[in-house]
Design a protein around this motif. Structure first.
Motif, short mmCIF file in Angstrom:
data_model
loop_
_atom_site.label_atom_id
_atom_site.label_comp_id
_atom_site.label_asym_id
_atom_site.label_seq_id
_atom_site.Cartn_x
_atom_site.Cartn_y
_atom_site.Cartn_z
N PRO A 6 -13.97 -9.65 -21.79
CA PRO A 6 -14.19 -9.07 -23.11
C PRO A 6 -13.16 -7.99 -23.42
N THR A 7 -12.72 -7.95 -24.66
CA THR A 7 -11.77 -6.93 -25.08
C THR A 7 -12.51 -5.63 -25.36
N LEU A 8 -11.74 -4.56 -25.56
CA LEU A 8 -12.35 -3.27 -25.89
C LEU A 8 -13.14 -3.37 -27.18
N ARG A 12 -17.10 -2.61 -27.82
CA ARG A 12 -17.54 -1.67 -28.86
C ARG A 12 -18.49 -2.35 -29.84
N TRP A 13 -18.22 -3.59 -30.17
CA TRP A 13 -19.10 -4.31 -31.10
C TRP A 13 -20.50 -4.48 -30.50
N GLN A 14 -20.58 -4.77 -29.22
CA GLN A 14 -21.88 -4.89 -28.57
C GLN A 14 -22.62 -3.54 -28.57
N ALA A 15 -21.86 -2.46 -28.44
CA ALA A 15 -22.47 -1.13 -28.49
C ALA A 15 -23.03 -0.85 -29.88
N VAL A 16 -22.34 -1.32 -30.92
CA VAL A 16 -22.83 -1.15 -32.29
C VAL A 16 -24.13 -1.94 -32.48
#
Length: 354
Positions: A6-8, A12-16
């Protein structure tokens, strides 16, 4: 076939989507023109409309404005904290406890909204905070040798019955004992060498009141006597032998949480934090902000950190399980190397088969 890492931006999208509160980035929504914290309560945007930025200046340079719901710049939070701190100063300087309405008006908020803000930021209600202020005044007056009746009146309690109605609520002991610096109480102690260095344990009839290590015995006993300056401190290695064995075993090879009868003396808020520390599962850690959130006081992070630092029964109240928001080790009375060792041992024990 191996899947691509997974890219950064994927992370970050999963964190959102998870509305993570502990992330050091911001996301913007192109269709709304705003940028938010990952934990924003607003409905997540479509993935194609999300952009990620390291900080507020970067998001604003790209043409986005701060979200009003999650307050990513912290401006509203700063105003609210200033209002609560003004109310705390008002309580500190008042001779009697101000009414909730007077405090709310002074801060510029409606009563119910102010009450919620105060609990989130201070960690306790205005009434509880005011009672702790009175308790500090009472404790200071008693320590100076003021007669109990006079100290009670000066602290704003009105009558001695108000202090005695809930034993230990304000001082952790009776006013008479506080005035005498713990005189009349006996603290049993035991010493031993441990894998963490010198170890000193102190106990009252109610339970363990002190666990200290990694300093010379004179310093450890000095710390204990500072809490109970006039108490009788009596060496009792035989009476505390079983307790000492349990602590030494835990330090050498922790296999489960250290469960001991405790005599926790502090304010209502401090005891609440210490109880929350005891609920952190063995082998796990929490950040100060996560601990505050678990206590339903997400904006009381600094107050929670102060209460952790005032813990006198290390290991049994596991303040070593609290780390920085990024997972880094933070200040620990007994040294970061020892904190690291404890955490590594607990993680290893948790992961090993029974």
């Amino acid at each position: 076939m191996d899947l691509p890492a997974p890219t950064l931006e994927d992370i970050r999208w999963q964190a959102v989507l998870a509305r993570s509160q502990e992330q050091n980035f911001l996301y913007a929504v192109t269709t709304q023109g705003v940028y938010c914290r990952p934990g924003c309560p607003s409905r997540p945007p479509l993935r194609r409309n999300a952009r990620f930025y390291a900080d507020a200046p970067a998001a604003e340079a790209a043409g986005f404005r701060a979200c009003k719901r999650c307050d990513p710049k912290g401006e509203r939070a700063a105003m609210q904290r200033a209002g609560v701190e003004a109310a705390m100063r008002m309580i500190e300087t008042a001779e009697t406890i101000p009414s909730l309405e007077a405090l709310a008006n002074n801060a510029g908020y409606a009563r119910h909204h102010f009450l919620r803000l105060f609990k989130e930021i201070a960690g306790v209600t205005p009434r509880s905070y005011a009672e702790s202020v009175r308790g500090r005044r009472l404790s200071a007056a008693l320590a100076e040798g003021t007669r109990v009746a006079d100290a009670v009146a000066e602290a704003g309690f009105g009558s001695e019955s108000r202090v005695y109605e809930t034993p230990g609520r304000h001082l952790g002991m009776t006013p008479g004992a506080a005035r005498r610096g713990g005189q009349g109480e006996t603290i049993l102690t035991a010493r031993a060498q441990s894998a963490m260095g010198p170890l000193l344990v102190g106990a009252t009839v109610a339970g363990i009141c002190f666990i200290g290590f990694a300093e010379d015995f004179a310093a450890l006993e000095g710390d204990l006597r500072h809490r109970f300056p006039a108490a009788r401190v009596e060496a009792a290695p035989d009476a505390l032998a079983e307790t000492m064995r349990a602590i030494i075993t835990y330090i050498e090879e922790p296999k489960a949480a250290l469960a001991l009868p405790l005599d926790l003396r502090g304010t209502a808020f401090q005891r609440r934090v210490w109880e929350a520390l005891q609920r952190i599962p063995f082998g796990e850690t929490r950040s100060y902000s996560a601990l505050a959130a678990a206590m339903d006081m997400p904006r009381a992070t600094r107050a929670v950190a102060r209460a952790c630092a005032q813990n006198h029964v290390s290991l049994a109240v596991p303040c070593h399980r609290v780390v920085g928001q990024d997972g880094s080790l933070t200040g620990y009375r007994w040294g970061l190397a020892r904190k690291k060792r404890l955490l590594e041992q607990e993680r290893a024990a948790r992961g090993s088969p029974d």
